[in-house]
Design a protein around this motif. Structure first.
Motif, PDB file in Angstrom:
ATOM      1  N   GLU A  51       3.237   8.006   4.600  1.00  0.00           N
ATOM      2  CA  GLU A  51       1.852   7.762   4.200  1.00  0.00           C
ATOM      3  C   GLU A  51       1.734   6.457   3.419  1.00  0.00           C
ATOM      4  O   GLU A  51       0.806   5.683   3.625  1.00  0.00           O
ATOM      5  CB  GLU A  51       1.315   8.935   3.379  1.00  0.00           C
ATOM      6  CG  GLU A  51      -0.103   8.759   2.899  1.00  0.00           C
ATOM      7  CD  GLU A  51      -1.117   8.544   4.023  1.00  0.00           C
ATOM      8  OE1 GLU A  51      -2.127   7.859   3.767  1.00  0.00           O
ATOM      9  OE2 GLU A  51      -0.902   9.038   5.136  1.00  0.00           O
ATOM     10  N   ALA A  52       2.677   6.198   2.521  1.00  0.00           N
ATOM     11  CA  ALA A  52       2.654   4.948   1.752  1.00  0.00           C
ATOM     12  C   ALA A  52       2.783   3.744   2.677  1.00  0.00           C
ATOM     13  O   ALA A  52       2.033   2.770   2.557  1.00  0.00           O
ATOM     14  CB  ALA A  52       3.773   4.946   0.716  1.00  0.00           C
ATOM     15  N   LEU A  53       3.717   3.811   3.619  1.00  0.00           N
ATOM     16  CA  LEU A  53       3.882   2.702   4.570  1.00  0.00           C
ATOM     17  C   LEU A  53       2.646   2.518   5.439  1.00  0.00           C
ATOM     18  O   LEU A  53       2.249   1.391   5.744  1.00  0.00           O
ATOM     19  CB  LEU A  53       5.124   2.933   5.439  1.00  0.00           C
ATOM     20  CG  LEU A  53       6.456   2.738   4.743  1.00  0.00           C
ATOM     21  CD1 LEU A  53       7.597   3.186   5.650  1.00  0.00           C
ATOM     22  CD2 LEU A  53       6.635   1.289   4.316  1.00  0.00           C
ATOM     23  N   ALA A  57       0.611  -0.884   5.535  1.00  0.00           N
ATOM     24  CA  ALA A  57       0.426  -1.554   6.826  1.00  0.00           C
ATOM     25  C   ALA A  57      -1.042  -1.784   7.161  1.00  0.00           C
ATOM     26  O   ALA A  57      -1.388  -2.762   7.832  1.00  0.00           O
ATOM     27  CB  ALA A  57       1.093  -0.746   7.940  1.00  0.00           C
ATOM     28  N   SER A  58      -1.913  -0.882   6.676  1.00  0.00           N
ATOM     29  CA  SER A  58      -3.339  -1.045   6.985  1.00  0.00           C
ATOM     30  C   SER A  58      -4.037  -1.977   5.997  1.00  0.00           C
ATOM     31  O   SER A  58      -5.244  -2.134   6.049  1.00  0.00           O
ATOM     32  CB  SER A  58      -4.033   0.313   7.022  1.00  0.00           C
ATOM     33  OG  SER A  58      -4.048   0.885   5.734  1.00  0.00           O
ATOM     34  N   GLY A  59      -3.267  -2.601   5.077  1.00  0.00           N
ATOM     35  CA  GLY A  59      -3.834  -3.601   4.191  1.00  0.00           C
ATOM     36  C   GLY A  59      -4.414  -3.063   2.898  1.00  0.00           C
ATOM     37  O   GLY A  59      -5.289  -3.699   2.305  1.00  0.00           O
ATOM     38  N   ALA A  60      -3.946  -1.933   2.438  1.00  0.00           N
ATOM     39  CA  ALA A  60      -4.444  -1.372   1.180  1.00  0.00           C
ATOM     40  C   ALA A  60      -4.143  -2.337   0.041  1.00  0.00           C
ATOM     41  O   ALA A  60      -3.110  -3.013   0.047  1.00  0.00           O
ATOM     42  CB  ALA A  60      -3.789  -0.021   0.909  1.00  0.00           C
ATOM     43  N   PRO A  61      -5.032  -2.410  -0.946  1.00  0.00           N
ATOM     44  CA  PRO A  61      -4.754  -3.281  -2.093  1.00  0.00           C
ATOM     45  C   PRO A  61      -3.583  -2.728  -2.910  1.00  0.00           C
ATOM     46  O   PRO A  61      -3.293  -1.536  -2.880  1.00  0.00           O
ATOM     47  CB  PRO A  61      -6.058  -3.247  -2.904  1.00  0.00           C
ATOM     48  CG  PRO A  61      -6.775  -2.021  -2.461  1.00  0.00           C
ATOM     49  CD  PRO A  61      -6.319  -1.727  -1.059  1.00  0.00           C
ATOM     50  N   ASN A  62      -2.914  -3.609  -3.630  1.00  0.00           N
ATOM     51  CA  ASN A  62      -1.773  -3.251  -4.476  1.00  0.00           C
ATOM     52  C   ASN A  62      -0.640  -2.564  -3.720  1.00  0.00           C
ATOM     53  O   ASN A  62      -0.214  -1.459  -4.087  1.00  0.00           O
ATOM     54  CB  ASN A  62      -2.215  -2.369  -5.648  1.00  0.00           C
ATOM     55  CG  ASN A  62      -3.263  -3.031  -6.512  1.00  0.00           C
ATOM     56  OD1 ASN A  62      -3.183  -4.225  -6.766  1.00  0.00           O
ATOM     57  ND2 ASN A  62      -4.237  -2.266  -6.947  1.00  0.00           N
ATOM     58  N   PRO A  63      -0.115  -3.192  -2.681  1.00  0.00           N
ATOM     59  CA  PRO A  63       0.957  -2.550  -1.917  1.00  0.00           C
ATOM     60  C   PRO A  63       2.198  -2.258  -2.756  1.00  0.00           C
ATOM     61  O   PRO A  63       2.882  -1.262  -2.527  1.00  0.00           O
ATOM     62  CB  PRO A  63       1.260  -3.532  -0.794  1.00  0.00           C
ATOM     63  CG  PRO A  63       0.706  -4.830  -1.257  1.00  0.00           C
ATOM     64  CD  PRO A  63      -0.435  -4.513  -2.158  1.00  0.00           C
ATOM     65  N   GLN A  64       2.461  -3.113  -3.747  1.00  0.00           N
ATOM     66  CA  GLN A  64       3.645  -2.871  -4.585  1.00  0.00           C
ATOM     67  C   GLN A  64       3.474  -1.602  -5.415  1.00  0.00           C
ATOM     68  O   GLN A  64       4.424  -0.844  -5.602  1.00  0.00           O
ATOM     69  CB  GLN A  64       3.896  -4.069  -5.499  1.00  0.00           C
ATOM     70  CG  GLN A  64       4.345  -5.293  -4.703  1.00  0.00           C
ATOM     71  CD  GLN A  64       4.289  -6.556  -5.525  1.00  0.00           C
ATOM     72  OE1 GLN A  64       3.498  -6.660  -6.462  1.00  0.00           O
ATOM     73  NE2 GLN A  64       5.123  -7.521  -5.159  1.00  0.00           N
ATOM     74  N   ILE A  66       1.666   1.005  -4.529  1.00  0.00           N
ATOM     75  CA  ILE A  66       1.792   2.112  -3.576  1.00  0.00           C
ATOM     76  C   ILE A  66       3.268   2.414  -3.341  1.00  0.00           C
ATOM     77  O   ILE A  66       3.686   3.580  -3.342  1.00  0.00           O
ATOM     78  CB  ILE A  66       1.071   1.780  -2.248  1.00  0.00           C
ATOM     79  CG1 ILE A  66      -0.436   1.692  -2.478  1.00  0.00           C
ATOM     80  CG2 ILE A  66       1.396   2.813  -1.178  1.00  0.00           C
ATOM     81  CD1 ILE A  66      -1.203   1.140  -1.302  1.00  0.00           C
ATOM     82  N   ALA A  67       4.071   1.361  -3.160  1.00  0.00           N
ATOM     83  CA  ALA A  67       5.505   1.538  -2.933  1.00  0.00           C
ATOM     84  C   ALA A  67       6.176   2.151  -4.159  1.00  0.00           C
ATOM     85  O   ALA A  67       7.001   3.063  -4.032  1.00  0.00           O
ATOM     86  CB  ALA A  67       6.153   0.199  -2.580  1.00  0.00           C
ATOM     87  N   ARG A  68       5.825   1.680  -5.347  1.00  0.00           N
ATOM     88  CA  ARG A  68       6.402   2.240  -6.571  1.00  0.00           C
ATOM     89  C   ARG A  68       6.091   3.730  -6.699  1.00  0.00           C
ATOM     90  O   ARG A  68       6.961   4.528  -7.050  1.00  0.00           O
ATOM     91  CB  ARG A  68       5.873   1.492  -7.795  1.00  0.00           C
ATOM     92  CG  ARG A  68       6.574   0.208  -8.076  1.00  0.00           C
ATOM     93  CD  ARG A  68       6.143  -0.371  -9.428  1.00  0.00           C
ATOM     94  NE  ARG A  68       6.455  -1.779  -9.447  1.00  0.00           N
ATOM     95  CZ  ARG A  68       5.582  -2.764  -9.230  1.00  0.00           C
ATOM     96  NH1 ARG A  68       4.315  -2.492  -9.032  1.00  0.00           N
ATOM     97  NH2 ARG A  68       5.968  -4.012  -9.235  1.00  0.00           N
ATOM     98  N   ALA A  69       4.853   4.091  -6.432  1.00  0.00           N
ATOM     99  CA  ALA A  69       4.450   5.499  -6.542  1.00  0.00           C
ATOM    100  C   ALA A  69       5.207   6.363  -5.531  1.00  0.00           C
ATOM    101  O   ALA A  69       5.638   7.476  -5.853  1.00  0.00           O
ATOM    102  CB  ALA A  69       2.946   5.637  -6.335  1.00  0.00           C
ATOM    103  N   ALA A  70       5.382   5.853  -4.323  1.00  0.00           N
ATOM    104  CA  ALA A  70       6.111   6.612  -3.301  1.00  0.00           C
ATOM    105  C   ALA A  70       7.576   6.772  -3.678  1.00  0.00           C
ATOM    106  O   ALA A  70       8.166   7.840  -3.476  1.00  0.00           O
ATOM    107  CB  ALA A  70       5.985   5.920  -1.948  1.00  0.00           C
ATOM    108  N   LEU A  71       8.169   5.741  -4.237  1.00  0.00           N
ATOM    109  CA  LEU A  71       9.576   5.810  -4.616  1.00  0.00           C
ATOM    110  C   LEU A  71       9.798   6.671  -5.851  1.00  0.00           C
ATOM    111  O   LEU A  71      10.883   7.227  -6.036  1.00  0.00           O
ATOM    112  CB  LEU A  71      10.130   4.399  -4.853  1.00  0.00           C
ATOM    113  CG  LEU A  71      10.280   3.554  -3.596  1.00  0.00           C
ATOM    114  CD1 LEU A  71      10.608   2.114  -3.961  1.00  0.00           C
ATOM    115  CD2 LEU A  71      11.349   4.127  -2.682  1.00  0.00           C
ATOM    116  N   ALA A  72       8.787   6.823  -6.685  1.00  0.00           N
ATOM    117  CA  ALA A  72       8.923   7.644  -7.890  1.00  0.00           C
ATOM    118  C   ALA A  72       9.028   9.127  -7.537  1.00  0.00           C
ATOM    119  O   ALA A  72       9.664   9.893  -8.257  1.00  0.00           O
ATOM    120  CB  ALA A  72       7.746   7.412  -8.825  1.00  0.00           C
TER     121      ALA A  72
END
Length: 100
Positions: A51-53, A57-64, A66-72
């Motif tokens: 879901e994070a990817l 990929a769809s251009g959501a703001p603040n991709p970093q 989103i990635a941090r939240a998914a990795l947490a």
């Protein structure tokens, strides 16, 4: 001789396989729910990462972020599988003998 590489599972297929494995093993683990097994948590983690990817990929703001939240991986475990039927039929009251 050319070695062919077998096709990979899609993320959705991996998630489905892991959830199925969790459903199969949970009854043997005395009170542990399927989503609490290694397979169940793995399925949820893959689902969250997917879901994070997808959002990145769809251009959501603040991709970093989103990635941090998914990795947490701090989201609570979501139950999966067939919901248990918790509706219980109430017994019919026994009719009392007539009063005199």
């Amino acid at each position: 001789m050319v070695q062919t590489i077998p096709p990979r599972y899609s993320p959705a297929e991996l998630i489905a396989e892991l959830r199925e494995a969790a459903e199969e093993i949970a009854p043997e683990l005395n009170g542990i729910r399927p989503e609490e097994t290694l397979e169940g948590e793995s399925a949820q983690t893959l689902e969250e990462m997917q879901e994070a990817l997808r959002r990145i990929a769809s251009g959501a703001p603040n991709p970093q972020e989103i990635a941090r939240a998914a990795l947490a991986a701090k989201a609570p475990l979501r139950p999966f599988g067939k919901p248990r039927n918790t509706v219980v039929k109430m017994p019919r009251p026994k009719s009392a003998p007539p009063r005199r």
